[in-house]
Motif scaffolding. Structure first.
Motif, PDB file in Angstrom:
ATOM      1  N   LYS A 231      -4.492   2.061   7.151  1.00 34.38           N
ATOM      2  CA  LYS A 231      -4.014   3.410   6.830  1.00 34.38           C
ATOM      3  C   LYS A 231      -5.132   4.243   6.218  1.00 34.38           C
ATOM      4  O   LYS A 231      -5.828   3.796   5.304  1.00 34.38           O
TER       5      LYS A 231
ATOM      6  N   SER B  72      -0.681  12.050  -2.163  1.00 35.28           N
ATOM      7  CA  SER B  72       0.638  11.480  -1.898  1.00 35.28           C
ATOM      8  C   SER B  72       0.595   9.998  -1.551  1.00 35.28           C
ATOM      9  O   SER B  72       1.589   9.293  -1.688  1.00 35.28           O
ATOM     10  N   ARG B  73      -0.546   9.531  -1.071  1.00 34.00           N
ATOM     11  CA  ARG B  73      -0.736   8.165  -0.570  1.00 34.00           C
ATOM     12  C   ARG B  73       0.071   7.884   0.683  1.00 34.00           C
ATOM     13  O   ARG B  73       0.199   6.737   1.114  1.00 34.00           O
TER      14      ARG B  73
ATOM     15  N   CYS C 201       4.969   4.581   6.352  1.00 29.61           N
ATOM     16  CA  CYS C 201       4.292   3.397   6.889  1.00 29.61           C
ATOM     17  C   CYS C 201       5.213   2.489   7.697  1.00 29.61           C
ATOM     18  O   CYS C 201       4.827   2.004   8.770  1.00 29.61           O
TER      19      CYS C 201
ATOM     20  N   ALA D 198       0.362   8.250   4.824  1.00 28.98           N
ATOM     21  CA  ALA D 198      -0.659   8.054   5.850  1.00 28.98           C
ATOM     22  C   ALA D 198      -1.011   9.376   6.520  1.00 28.98           C
ATOM     23  O   ALA D 198      -0.143  10.033   7.082  1.00 28.98           O
TER      24      ALA D 198
ATOM     25  N   GLY E 166       0.792  -1.225   0.000  1.00 30.94           N
ATOM     26  CA  GLY E 166       0.000   0.000   0.000  1.00 30.94           C
ATOM     27  C   GLY E 166       0.825   1.276   0.000  1.00 30.94           C
ATOM     28  O   GLY E 166       0.276   2.376   0.106  1.00 30.94           O
TER      29      GLY E 166
ATOM     30  N   ARG F 122      -5.400   7.095   3.883  1.00 33.74           N
ATOM     31  CA  ARG F 122      -4.468   7.696   2.930  1.00 33.74           C
ATOM     32  C   ARG F 122      -4.773   9.157   2.645  1.00 33.74           C
ATOM     33  O   ARG F 122      -5.935   9.536   2.516  1.00 33.74           O
ATOM     34  N   GLN F 123      -3.715   9.943   2.493  1.00 31.22           N
ATOM     35  CA  GLN F 123      -3.842  11.241   1.866  1.00 31.22           C
ATOM     36  C   GLN F 123      -3.915  10.942   0.370  1.00 31.22           C
ATOM     37  O   GLN F 123      -3.014  10.311  -0.188  1.00 31.22           O
ATOM     38  N   PRO F 124      -4.988  11.314  -0.323  1.00 29.82           N
ATOM     39  CA  PRO F 124      -5.239  10.788  -1.661  1.00 29.82           C
ATOM     40  C   PRO F 124      -4.195  11.171  -2.709  1.00 29.82           C
ATOM     41  O   PRO F 124      -3.994  10.420  -3.668  1.00 29.82           O
TER      42      PRO F 124
ATOM     43  N   GLY G  88       2.702   4.239  -1.626  1.00 31.88           N
ATOM     44  CA  GLY G  88       2.808   4.994  -2.877  1.00 31.88           C
ATOM     45  C   GLY G  88       2.068   4.353  -4.035  1.00 31.88           C
ATOM     46  O   GLY G  88       0.927   3.921  -3.923  1.00 31.88           O
ATOM     47  N   ASP G  89       2.756   4.281  -5.163  1.00 35.09           N
ATOM     48  CA  ASP G  89       2.225   3.679  -6.382  1.00 35.09           C
ATOM     49  C   ASP G  89       3.258   2.680  -6.901  1.00 35.09           C
ATOM     50  O   ASP G  89       4.327   2.528  -6.299  1.00 35.09           O
TER      51      ASP G  89
ATOM     52  N   ARG H 119       6.965   1.863  -5.316  1.00 36.22           N
ATOM     53  CA  ARG H 119       7.211   0.548  -4.692  1.00 36.22           C
ATOM     54  C   ARG H 119       8.365  -0.189  -5.368  1.00 36.22           C
ATOM     55  O   ARG H 119       9.037  -1.001  -4.727  1.00 36.22           O
TER      56      ARG H 119
END
Length: 261
Positions: free
Chosen positions: A171, A177-178, A117, A180, A93, A173-175, A95-96, A100
């Motif tokens: 978590k 930045s992703r 995280c 937490a 979970g 998420r902050q939409p 980032g993107d 990752r």
């Protein structure tokens, strides 16, 4: 950016030898490269850790702990940490896909972003950071926002996680930045429960000891009834007030307990 040298050691010993003067270690570069672009750092030399084979991979140690090399990417943790499903879920979970596949667990923990995280997983499990010079217990490692116990030229070579009987990471998420806004890792062991919170506090990751005591006596969401986290010292920004983040701590803890397996 500006001119700098980059070296690519193949062993931890070579990396340690290269970290002299104004040299700075480079993991996946997800934080350091943007920092360089903004001219907020100006090392003369970057020492890339991504070519060090002994710092990569996931395995189970003789003592049953899950051992993850410091240069292991989030994507590899997500794919190979099946012995600790909550940790694999956490890594998946972050980032993107681009983040990752580049970012590393050691780089994340060395940076200790207050909304990252992995700090929650490390603190909730009582993990051990192994460096090129010593071992550091989780409770001794984190030192406020972006602060750690690492010395200037110390690098994380491995992280050792005691596998929990039950665990979960939830978590909010902050939409964009992703990261937490609030993330909670709950881990149950034979000697009790640990609860660690990231994204919420101005002092960085912290343990919610009241929840730990309640859940150690009764590992159920109802054990959290009547508990609350103070808004004092919580982060307040355009994404959420301190009171909102304090509220989310209990919400995410409840979800984590319900999801723990």
């Amino acid at each position: 950016m500006y001119a700098f040298e980059i070296v690519r050691p193949q062993t931890v010993a070579e990396a340690t030898a290269a970290l002299t003067g104004e040299a700075q270690p480079l993991g996946g570069g997800q934080t350091l490269i943007p920092t360089l672009k903004q001219r907020l750092a100006n090392p003369e030399t970057l020492v890339s850790l991504t070519g060090i084979a002994e710092m990569k991979g996931v395995c189970t140690g003789d003592d049953g702990r899950l051992c993850i090399g410091g240069a292991t990417t989030h994507a590899v943790v997500a794919a190979q940490a099946g012995a600790f499903p909550a940790l694999a879920h956490l890594a998946n979970g972050i980032g993107d896909p681009a983040v990752r596949n580049r970012g590393t667990i050691g780089g994340s923990l060395a940076n200790n972003d207050p909304a990252a995280c992995y700090p929650a997983a490390v603190l909730a499990t009582g993990a051990t950071m192994v460096t090129n010079t010593r071992e550091i217990a989780a409770d001794d490692y984190f030192d406020g926002m972006f602060g750690t116990a690492l010395d200037e030229r110390e690098i994380i070579t491995e992280v050792r996680f005691p596998v929990a009987q039950k665990a979960s990471y939830e978590k909010f998420r902050q939409p964009a930045s992703r990261f937490a806004m609030v993330g909670v890792f709950v881990a149950q062991y034979a000697d009790g429960v640990r609860v660690a919170v990231t994204g919420a506090s101005e002092d960085g990751v912290f343990r919610w000891t009241d929840a730990e005591d309640a859940l150690s006596a009764d590992f159920s969401a109802t054990a959290l009834d009547g508990l609350a986290v103070s808004a004092d010292g919580m982060i307040g920004d355009l994404h959420g007030s301190p009171e909102y983040r304090a509220h989310l701590v209990k919400v995410m803890t409840t979800r984590a307990v319900n999801a723990a397996d």
